[in-house]
Design a protein around this motif. Structure first.
Motif, mmCIF file in Angstrom:
data_model
loop_
_atom_site.group_PDB
_atom_site.id
_atom_site.type_symbol
_atom_site.label_atom_id
_atom_site.label_comp_id
_atom_site.label_asym_id
_atom_site.label_seq_id
_atom_site.Cartn_x
_atom_site.Cartn_y
_atom_site.Cartn_z
ATOM 1 N N ASN A 23 16.674 -8.153 5.594
ATOM 2 C CA ASN A 23 16.319 -7.313 6.742
ATOM 3 C C ASN A 23 17.544 -6.762 7.463
ATOM 4 O O ASN A 23 18.616 -7.358 7.436
ATOM 5 C CB ASN A 23 15.498 -8.122 7.753
ATOM 6 C CG ASN A 23 14.178 -8.569 7.187
ATOM 7 O OD1 ASN A 23 13.495 -7.815 6.512
ATOM 8 N ND2 ASN A 23 13.821 -9.809 7.445
ATOM 9 N N ASP B 32 15.617 -2.388 5.643
ATOM 10 C CA ASP B 32 15.293 -3.511 4.756
ATOM 11 C C ASP B 32 15.575 -3.170 3.292
ATOM 12 O O ASP B 32 15.515 -2.013 2.890
ATOM 13 C CB ASP B 32 13.813 -3.886 4.893
ATOM 14 C CG ASP B 32 13.478 -4.367 6.299
ATOM 15 O OD1 ASP B 32 14.412 -4.700 7.047
ATOM 16 O OD2 ASP B 32 12.285 -4.416 6.647
ATOM 17 N N VAL C 286 13.429 -10.328 0.459
ATOM 18 C CA VAL C 286 13.649 -9.206 1.371
ATOM 19 C C VAL C 286 14.859 -9.525 2.233
ATOM 20 O O VAL C 286 14.958 -10.620 2.793
ATOM 21 C CB VAL C 286 12.420 -8.940 2.278
ATOM 22 C CG1 VAL C 286 12.712 -7.819 3.269
ATOM 23 C CG2 VAL C 286 11.202 -8.609 1.450
#
Length: 152
Positions: free
Chosen positions: A19, A73, A17
């Protein structure tokens, strides 16, 4: 820039991920297979891991690149498109936010007339004379119609 290494399988994807991205940034996601013969797939998602918003499979040289812009994100999945485990390297580059040049709308009084402002007396005089001419023409036409004359 963020970089990671891992081993991809067909059974379970490797997940990452990134961000706080901005839509004003260009983002590059580059997947490189350690062995060019291994086929890997990179998939991008926004909200859920089951999404497939964009995806790419490694080419003959073992590379796959996705360029995009997004806000918030970004979820990245890496899986093996072939059989068995495949070692990989992943790099995500988020560029600087682009700030388009915006000229100030505030102009100092000294420079207003030099920049072609509307305070040019010649323009106002021409506009006033044109308005007076239209008003006089309208009165003349109205007067002739009341007398019964024809207007051509």
């Amino acid at each position: 820039v963020a970089a990671a290494e891992g081993r991809a399988t067909t059974a379970e994807p490797v997940r990452f991920v990134v961000n706080d991205l901005s839509a004003a940034q260009q983002v590059s996601v580059v997947l490189v297979a350690r062995n060019a013969v291994d086929r890997l797939k990179v998939t991008l998602a926004k909200f859920g891991w089951d999404e497939d918003l964009r995806s790419a499979t490694t080419d003959e040289e073992g590379r796959a690149t996705i360029l995009l812009r997004t806000q918030g994100d970004l979820k990245i999945k890496v899986t093996s498109a072939g059989a068995g485990e495949a070692p990989f390297m992943l790099a995500v580059w988020a560029g600087d936010e682009l700030q388009p040049p915006v000229e100030s709308f505030l102009v100092p009084v000294k420079e207003y007339d030099r920049r072609g402002g509307l305070v040019r007396w010649g323009r106002w005089i021409a506009i006033g004379l044109g308005g007076l001419a239209l008003l006089a023409l309208g009165l003349l036409i109205g007067r002739r119609e009341r007398r019964g004359g024809k207007v051509t």
